[in-house]
Design a protein around this motif. Sequence first.
Motif, mmCIF file in Angstrom:
data_model
loop_
_atom_site.group_PDB
_atom_site.id
_atom_site.type_symbol
_atom_site.label_atom_id
_atom_site.label_comp_id
_atom_site.label_asym_id
_atom_site.label_seq_id
_atom_site.Cartn_x
_atom_site.Cartn_y
_atom_site.Cartn_z
ATOM 1 N N GLY A 141 13.400 29.149 -9.580
ATOM 2 C CA GLY A 141 12.454 28.115 -9.143
ATOM 3 C C GLY A 141 13.076 27.141 -8.160
ATOM 4 O O GLY A 141 12.688 25.979 -8.083
ATOM 5 N N LEU A 142 14.054 27.630 -7.378
ATOM 6 C CA LEU A 142 14.778 26.740 -6.470
ATOM 7 C C LEU A 142 14.016 26.584 -5.154
ATOM 8 O O LEU A 142 13.608 27.577 -4.551
ATOM 9 N N PRO A 143 13.817 25.346 -4.685
ATOM 10 C CA PRO A 143 13.156 25.148 -3.394
ATOM 11 C C PRO A 143 13.960 25.783 -2.242
ATOM 12 O O PRO A 143 15.181 25.611 -2.169
ATOM 13 N N VAL A 144 13.252 26.521 -1.387
ATOM 14 C CA VAL A 144 13.882 27.218 -0.250
ATOM 15 C C VAL A 144 12.982 27.081 0.967
ATOM 16 O O VAL A 144 11.753 27.124 0.843
ATOM 17 N N VAL A 145 13.591 26.921 2.147
ATOM 18 C CA VAL A 145 12.854 26.964 3.421
ATOM 19 C C VAL A 145 13.619 27.886 4.375
ATOM 20 O O VAL A 145 14.854 27.845 4.432
ATOM 21 N N LEU A 146 12.879 28.708 5.094
ATOM 22 C CA LEU A 146 13.468 29.602 6.100
ATOM 23 C C LEU A 146 13.183 29.060 7.495
ATOM 24 O O LEU A 146 12.073 28.590 7.762
ATOM 25 N N VAL A 147 14.178 29.146 8.378
ATOM 26 C CA VAL A 147 13.972 28.766 9.785
ATOM 27 C C VAL A 147 13.920 30.050 10.604
ATOM 28 O O VAL A 147 14.866 30.835 10.607
ATOM 29 N N ASN A 148 12.810 30.256 11.278
ATOM 30 C CA ASN A 148 12.472 31.439 12.087
ATOM 31 C C ASN A 148 12.035 32.624 11.240
ATOM 32 O O ASN A 148 12.357 32.729 10.063
ATOM 33 N N ALA A 149 11.298 33.494 11.904
ATOM 34 C CA ALA A 149 10.500 34.520 11.229
ATOM 35 C C ALA A 149 11.319 35.432 10.331
ATOM 36 O O ALA A 149 12.442 35.809 10.664
ATOM 37 N N GLY A 150 10.719 35.782 9.192
ATOM 38 C CA GLY A 150 11.358 36.694 8.247
ATOM 39 C C GLY A 150 10.352 37.701 7.698
ATOM 40 O O GLY A 150 9.185 37.699 8.084
ATOM 41 N N VAL A 151 10.821 38.540 6.792
ATOM 42 C CA VAL A 151 9.932 39.523 6.163
ATOM 43 C C VAL A 151 8.878 38.782 5.334
ATOM 44 O O VAL A 151 9.126 37.693 4.824
#
Length: 333
Positions: A141-151
């Motif tokens: 349940g860890l908050p995560v953010v991705l920078v730039n497109a992913g799957v």
Amino acid sequence: MTRRLTEVARKAGVSEATVSRVLNGRGGVSESTRVAVLTALDVLGYERPSKLRGERARLVGLVLPELQNPIFPALAEVVTGSLAQRGFTPALCARTIGGISEMDYVEMLLDHQVSGVIFAGGSYALADAQHDHYRRLTDRGLPVVLVNAGVDELGFPCVSTDDAVAVEQAYGHLRSLGHERIGLVLGPADHVPSRRKLSAMANVAGWAEGEECVERSSFSMEGARVAASKLIERGVTGVICASDVMALGTIRAARRLGRSVPGDVSVVGFDDSALMTCTDPPLTTVRQPIEMMGQAAVDLLVNQIEGVGVLTDELLFEPELVVRGSTAPAPGH
């Protein structure tokens, strides 16, 4: 133990007695001081006392693929500054060649009880890579953010540059200069942002299946030089690259083949990273709005940490074409 107390006290800017009170769970310490001591403990790599391990540190991981491409230090500067303003301590994790893998960094960050993680350019952007370590973060349940497109299937909030608009801007610029043979230097076939760029190019250039004028490479100057040489030898006069570093490799390829830039070959980069005004010639490129994207990534992460609902839709940011000296009218125009 005494050395540990001294180090933690110095790092947190408090007395050793205060550190001792926090570690032993005694009262008489303000919440901000308690957080500062626990964060200092995490940053210095010490284990928390078992009774304090259930709490997450005000520590946020920023995982980058490398620091040689100037766009990643630029993003790190925005994200770490923004996190610090919000009261979080950034933990920068850069995957160097032969160094620690993204999977290993995830394990280390989980051990340090981080509050959340921001990833840029990780294996989430490669469709064929291993993604199990991201699922570990979801399970916790860890908050995560991705920078730039992913799957698609990871389900994390994502902050991206609009790759389609970037290609449309670069292609429109080269066409306006009379270029008809325009090619792409992209990352690997399973790299999601590169796939988006190829799809957009096929659309605007009207390429049919099998007509694609594209070469692939690692995101390195030398890899791009090899890829771009093939395009130039096929008669391409305009090259759109998936990064500024690749664009510099393309300029090197043209020169090694005895062509001039921009006289014979025009080159467009992507990123507008540091020092691109100082290259020879200064690089025409599509600028990623790194400042806005970094701030948005931190906002999304902090909202998750604070329990505010966050949409998992992708936020798309508009890039901007910056015209400099590496593009010129096509030969004969």
